[in-house]
Design an enzyme around this catalytic site. Sequence first.
Site, PDB file in Angstrom:
ATOM      1  CB  CYS C  13      33.169 -32.442 -40.363  1.00  0.00           C
ATOM      2  SG  CYS C  13      32.162 -32.233 -41.788  1.00  0.00           S
ATOM      3  N   PRO C  14      33.002 -34.629 -37.995  1.00  0.00           N
ATOM      4  CG  PRO C  14      33.564 -36.870 -37.657  1.00  0.00           C
ATOM      5  CD  PRO C  14      33.901 -35.473 -37.194  1.00  0.00           C
TER       6      PRO C  14
END
Lengths: 226, 182, 75
Positions: C13-14
Amino acid sequence: MSENGKSIQRSGARAPRKPKKSQIPYGMAVLIVMIIIGIALSSRSATLAMYWIFGSCFGFVLQKSRFCFTASMRDPWITGSTSVTKAVMVALAITTVGFTAIKYGAFLNGLPIPGMSYVVPISFATAVGGILFGTGMVIAGGCASGTLMRVGEGFGMQMLSLFFFLVGSLLGAYHFGFWKINFISNGPKIFLPDYFGWFGAVVIQLLIIACIYIAADLWQKKKMGA
Amino acid sequence: MKKIIEKLEKNQYYLAVFKNPFTYITGAVLLSILQIALLASAGNPWGVSGTFTNWAAWIYEALGGSVDKWFYFSSLGAQNTLNAGFLNDPGSIQNVGIIVGALLATLLASQFKFKKIKSFRQVIAAALGGTLMGYGARLAFGCNIGALFSGISSLSFSGWVFGLFLLIGAFIGSKLLARFFM
Amino acid sequence: MKEYTLDCLGEACPVPLMKTEKKINSMEVGDVLVVQIDHSCAMKNVPEWARTQGYNVEIEEVEDGEWEVVIEKTK
């Protein structure tokens, strides 16, 4: 299933999936080992066993809910999504009430108030620390708890970032004297009930949390339109 | 055994508790309950990164270094924790618990997969991000857990100040990530 | 109507979300994007983002800990 009930048309034939292997037996084995470790720890000290249980529960809940403090600070900037931010506000509100009840109970009974070591001086070091930590957690893809959780999920990258977290901690500890003498020791410790009273402090804090929640909601509507 | 597991995997309660993710709000409520229970029983709220400093010190000392003269470790409490060792340190036990608890959750959902480091870019991101977090956490007396979650919940204004600067840091991090790590 | 595949395996992430957003924006209405991910958090935030945009979303678990998020750009 998609929202309108019919599934999305995909082009091309897909290779048939080989059947997935269930990992539940491994999970059971891990659970048994965890219980054995818990019993072994409790024979040494009840405190250690208690922390073992708390740690495991924190890890389990973090993983199940994908609760991510990093995302609560990062997603508003990247996509405009504030669903995690709002969840963090809910957690802060509940915990504020619970913590204050425990602290106030101790205060009424004339006992030392627990957890006061978490009321720390505010100084230039808080600002620098916050910016460094905030930048680092976005780049590394997880904060301290998030990194531990992702190590448990089998992320090689987070195992490496955990190692460098240790390196950074050691460096920070080595320089700590400098920061302490020049900045931290001049910083005030502000415990809100000292300024607003117990009731006032809780009310003001809950109002701030509510305002941030609403602001986060409006932010998402503005950035994402929903 | 195999039959039982196949049946279990279709059970709606198994799906709700172990297979499907909880909502963020469910997570928030459960973490709050754990936090409150921890403060009530242990007398201190949840912290994660302070323990990392002890881990680092133990590794450093195992490699032949010494932190005895460092101001950070000069308090009696810090010395006692270091001397007692990993297995007697509640914080260390708790942090290992987080790893194992997450592993358990992943396995019971049949979703464990070892994810190798994919590129040199990830190595740089992990090294830079990890070091920044470690250093920053020492200056601010904790991380998102100790300084932010536990700090704010303890009615300490420091938690709010830390949070504000975290948000600024996250903005800088997002820009760096988009520019160099995509 | 075209189908694109986005390989986000091994990404934390992200990054999967950012790549998905970028890719979707370059696609035509009616196109389908298959995002391959093995990050349990991305398996939650990528579909969530796409749904808020009003796209059709399906999640398929193709392996232990590996998912395909199928997004149809509907508008």
